[in-house]
Write a protein that holds these residues in place. Sequence first.
Motif, PDB file in Angstrom:
ATOM      1  N   VAL A   1       0.885  -0.917   0.025  1.00  0.00           N
ATOM      2  CA  VAL A   1       0.179  -0.083   0.342  1.00  0.00           C
ATOM      3  C   VAL A   1       1.536   0.827  -0.211  1.00  0.00           C
ATOM      4  O   VAL A   1       2.211   1.191   0.030  1.00  0.00           O
ATOM      5  N   GLY A   2       0.350   2.328  -0.385  1.00  0.00           N
ATOM      6  CA  GLY A   2       1.643   3.844  -0.319  1.00  0.00           C
ATOM      7  C   GLY A   2       0.379   4.719   0.577  1.00  0.00           C
ATOM      8  O   GLY A   2      -0.321   4.915  -0.186  1.00  0.00           O
ATOM      9  N   VAL A   3       1.109   5.618   0.203  1.00  0.00           N
ATOM     10  CA  VAL A   3       0.626   6.859   1.401  1.00  0.00           C
ATOM     11  C   VAL A   3       1.155   8.534  -0.113  1.00  0.00           C
ATOM     12  O   VAL A   3       2.595   8.020  -0.459  1.00  0.00           O
ATOM     13  N   THR A   4       0.410   9.100  -0.053  1.00  0.00           N
ATOM     14  CA  THR A   4       0.642  10.409  -1.398  1.00  0.00           C
ATOM     15  C   THR A   4      -0.147  11.519  -1.114  1.00  0.00           C
ATOM     16  O   THR A   4      -0.431  11.583   0.578  1.00  0.00           O
ATOM     17  N   THR A   5      -0.076  12.553  -1.547  1.00  0.00           N
ATOM     18  CA  THR A   5      -1.041  13.068  -1.523  1.00  0.00           C
ATOM     19  C   THR A   5      -2.430  13.439  -2.571  1.00  0.00           C
ATOM     20  O   THR A   5      -1.756  12.745  -3.523  1.00  0.00           O
ATOM     21  N   GLU A   6      -3.504  14.313  -2.572  1.00  0.00           N
ATOM     22  CA  GLU A   6      -4.389  14.611  -3.324  1.00  0.00           C
ATOM     23  C   GLU A   6      -4.302  14.796  -4.870  1.00  0.00           C
ATOM     24  O   GLU A   6      -4.900  14.226  -5.499  1.00  0.00           O
ATOM     25  N   ALA A   7      -2.864  14.992  -5.230  1.00  0.00           N
ATOM     26  CA  ALA A   7      -2.709  15.757  -6.402  1.00  0.00           C
ATOM     27  C   ALA A   7      -2.648  14.557  -6.946  1.00  0.00           C
ATOM     28  O   ALA A   7      -2.401  14.208  -8.633  1.00  0.00           O
ATOM     29  N   THR A   8      -1.945  12.855  -6.854  1.00  0.00           N
ATOM     30  CA  THR A   8      -1.403  12.124  -6.887  1.00  0.00           C
ATOM     31  C   THR A   8      -2.661  11.715  -7.773  1.00  0.00           C
ATOM     32  O   THR A   8      -2.412  11.418  -8.987  1.00  0.00           O
ATOM     33  N   PRO A   9      -3.604  11.224  -7.596  1.00  0.00           N
ATOM     34  CA  PRO A   9      -5.168  10.127  -8.033  1.00  0.00           C
ATOM     35  C   PRO A   9      -5.171  11.387  -8.857  1.00  0.00           C
ATOM     36  O   PRO A   9      -6.193  10.945  -9.851  1.00  0.00           O
ATOM     37  N   ARG A  10      -4.903  12.968  -9.768  1.00  0.00           N
ATOM     38  CA  ARG A  10      -6.032  13.215 -10.952  1.00  0.00           C
ATOM     39  C   ARG A  10      -4.832  12.776 -11.649  1.00  0.00           C
ATOM     40  O   ARG A  10      -5.104  13.484 -13.029  1.00  0.00           O
ATOM     41  N   LEU A  11      -3.380  12.475 -11.106  1.00  0.00           N
ATOM     42  CA  LEU A  11      -3.053  12.424 -12.875  1.00  0.00           C
ATOM     43  C   LEU A  11      -2.823  10.565 -12.618  1.00  0.00           C
ATOM     44  O   LEU A  11      -2.690  10.031 -14.281  1.00  0.00           O
ATOM     45  N   HIS A  12      -2.645   9.826 -12.240  1.00  0.00           N
ATOM     46  CA  HIS A  12      -2.835   8.538 -12.028  1.00  0.00           C
ATOM     47  C   HIS A  12      -3.728   7.725 -11.300  1.00  0.00           C
ATOM     48  O   HIS A  12      -3.311   7.442 -10.449  1.00  0.00           O
ATOM     49  N   THR A  13      -4.860   7.516 -12.818  1.00  0.00           N
ATOM     50  CA  THR A  13      -5.383   6.272 -12.102  1.00  0.00           C
ATOM     51  C   THR A  13      -5.239   5.150 -12.528  1.00  0.00           C
ATOM     52  O   THR A  13      -4.327   4.835 -13.607  1.00  0.00           O
ATOM     53  N   HIS A  14      -6.028   3.802 -11.669  1.00  0.00           N
ATOM     54  CA  HIS A  14      -5.574   2.258 -11.974  1.00  0.00           C
ATOM     55  C   HIS A  14      -6.645   1.297 -11.634  1.00  0.00           C
ATOM     56  O   HIS A  14      -7.057   2.414 -10.347  1.00  0.00           O
ATOM     57  N   PRO A  15      -7.479   0.818 -12.920  1.00  0.00           N
ATOM     58  CA  PRO A  15      -8.539   0.386 -12.811  1.00  0.00           C
ATOM     59  C   PRO A  15      -7.762  -0.637 -11.048  1.00  0.00           C
ATOM     60  O   PRO A  15      -9.257  -0.894 -10.965  1.00  0.00           O
ATOM     61  N   ALA A  16      -6.864  -1.113 -11.020  1.00  0.00           N
ATOM     62  CA  ALA A  16      -6.410  -2.207  -9.670  1.00  0.00           C
ATOM     63  C   ALA A  16      -6.083  -1.366  -8.805  1.00  0.00           C
ATOM     64  O   ALA A  16      -5.748  -1.614  -7.480  1.00  0.00           O
ATOM     65  N   LEU A  17      -6.787   0.499  -8.903  1.00  0.00           N
ATOM     66  CA  LEU A  17      -5.853   0.822  -8.125  1.00  0.00           C
ATOM     67  C   LEU A  17      -7.455   2.053  -6.490  1.00  0.00           C
ATOM     68  O   LEU A  17      -7.666   2.487  -7.552  1.00  0.00           O
ATOM     69  N   ALA A  18      -7.167   2.073  -5.366  1.00  0.00           N
ATOM     70  CA  ALA A  18      -8.603   2.596  -5.615  1.00  0.00           C
ATOM     71  C   ALA A  18      -7.372   3.789  -4.113  1.00  0.00           C
ATOM     72  O   ALA A  18      -6.181   3.252  -3.516  1.00  0.00           O
ATOM     73  N   TYR A  19      -7.997   4.971  -4.126  1.00  0.00           N
ATOM     74  CA  TYR A  19      -7.356   6.023  -3.195  1.00  0.00           C
ATOM     75  C   TYR A  19      -8.481   6.377  -1.879  1.00  0.00           C
ATOM     76  O   TYR A  19      -9.451   6.872  -2.821  1.00  0.00           O
ATOM     77  N   ARG A  20      -8.114   6.591  -1.502  1.00  0.00           N
ATOM     78  CA  ARG A  20      -8.735   7.185   0.840  1.00  0.00           C
ATOM     79  C   ARG A  20      -8.230   8.056   1.023  1.00  0.00           C
ATOM     80  O   ARG A  20      -7.161   7.725   1.099  1.00  0.00           O
ATOM     81  N   PRO A  21      -9.024   8.977   1.884  1.00  0.00           N
ATOM     82  CA  PRO A  21      -8.662   9.701   2.707  1.00  0.00           C
ATOM     83  C   PRO A  21      -7.568   9.643   4.026  1.00  0.00           C
ATOM     84  O   PRO A  21      -8.175   8.784   3.935  1.00  0.00           O
ATOM     85  N   LEU A  22      -6.724   9.737   3.653  1.00  0.00           N
ATOM     86  CA  LEU A  22      -6.131   9.489   5.404  1.00  0.00           C
ATOM     87  C   LEU A  22      -5.493  10.541   5.926  1.00  0.00           C
ATOM     88  O   LEU A  22      -5.191  11.409   6.210  1.00  0.00           O
ATOM     89  N   THR A  23      -7.101   9.648   6.866  1.00  0.00           N
ATOM     90  CA  THR A  23      -7.594  11.099   7.942  1.00  0.00           C
ATOM     91  C   THR A  23      -6.191  12.259   9.472  1.00  0.00           C
ATOM     92  O   THR A  23      -6.508  13.090   9.718  1.00  0.00           O
ATOM     93  N   ASP A  24      -5.641  10.747   9.691  1.00  0.00           N
ATOM     94  CA  ASP A  24      -4.066  11.457  10.291  1.00  0.00           C
ATOM     95  C   ASP A  24      -2.947  11.520   9.951  1.00  0.00           C
ATOM     96  O   ASP A  24      -1.954  11.407  10.744  1.00  0.00           O
ATOM     97  N   ALA A  25      -3.227  11.953   8.935  1.00  0.00           N
ATOM     98  CA  ALA A  25      -1.346  12.254   8.538  1.00  0.00           C
ATOM     99  C   ALA A  25      -0.865  13.417   8.202  1.00  0.00           C
ATOM    100  O   ALA A  25      -2.176  14.410   7.612  1.00  0.00           O
ATOM    101  N   PRO A  26      -0.455  14.202   8.636  1.00  0.00           N
ATOM    102  CA  PRO A  26       0.055  15.258   7.823  1.00  0.00           C
ATOM    103  C   PRO A  26       0.323  15.827   6.549  1.00  0.00           C
ATOM    104  O   PRO A  26       0.296  14.796   5.848  1.00  0.00           O
ATOM    105  N   PRO A  27      -0.553  17.493   6.265  1.00  0.00           N
ATOM    106  CA  PRO A  27      -0.449  17.462   4.612  1.00  0.00           C
ATOM    107  C   PRO A  27       1.097  17.516   4.359  1.00  0.00           C
ATOM    108  O   PRO A  27       2.043  17.917   5.187  1.00  0.00           O
ATOM    109  N   VAL A  28       1.663  17.588   3.394  1.00  0.00           N
ATOM    110  CA  VAL A  28       2.430  17.799   2.402  1.00  0.00           C
ATOM    111  C   VAL A  28       2.407  19.536   1.687  1.00  0.00           C
ATOM    112  O   VAL A  28       1.933  19.724   0.912  1.00  0.00           O
ATOM    113  N   PRO A  29       3.601  20.245   1.979  1.00  0.00           N
ATOM    114  CA  PRO A  29       3.519  20.967   1.142  1.00  0.00           C
ATOM    115  C   PRO A  29       3.875  21.493  -0.206  1.00  0.00           C
ATOM    116  O   PRO A  29       4.739  20.209  -0.078  1.00  0.00           O
TER     117      PRO A  29
END
Length: 286
Positions: free
Chosen positions: A229-257
Amino acid sequence: MTIELRHLRAFLAIAEESTVTRAAARLRIGQPALSRTLGRLEEHLGVRLVDRSTHHLELTPAGRAFRDRAATALAAVDAALDPGALTALPLRLGHPWAALGALTVPLLRRWDAAHPDIPLELRRIDDRLAGLTRGQVDVALLRGRVADPRLVTELLTEEPRMAAVPADSDLARRDALTLADLADRPIALNTVGGTTSLDLWPAEARPTATIEVANTDEWLTAIAVGRAVGVTTEATPRLHTHPALAYRPLTDAPPVPLHLARRRGPLSHPAIPSLIALVHEMYAQR
């Protein structure tokens, strides 16, 4: 002695390959000739660039400093001698991953409309600084902490983190996830340009397994096939979609500048201020 481009190319090949043997093969010259070329460069500069005391050659502090200068100089020469760039000097915008997320396409379209005579090239470079210090780009979009004194940075925004999980996993059936939800799975870590490390988790609850990857494509594949599994930012789903991959909000991790960065000193392209202004304008209008 006059320093020529071949001296710089020889030094950079040695710096990248870490052995004279591989560097000579890459440049298609003999090892003795390559060693002499390096020696003449060091003699001209009056400093030792390469430590030859170990089995694998290592750069000295002076060598590491000179490497960036040499790479920048060669990139500038190559760009100046590129016949295809004679009609218009492109403005190069680099990024290690995700660019501007949802704003990437609108930025390129607005730039083309406002500056039809100046091509804006978006370049993904698998490097923490997106090739900026090596002269491969003029401006870069950099995520995470940026403390390189060679760069001038401007904060654009802070992006919420997202979890990336296999689409057929139990985690994908949840609306949101926490760091603890991921801790018992292998974590895919982009060790070249990524911003995620095990330090994101509390010391007492860190994941015990990781899979190291070198770029975004390898990161996506490792997660899609169910190896991690991985951790990224909200920007990644906008450019990197994949039918075998899902993105979900990570509620307790600090944001990335997210920073917009350029090299300190004279501008490498006259249109840099216009690009910086447009990017800030687009973020203000979101």
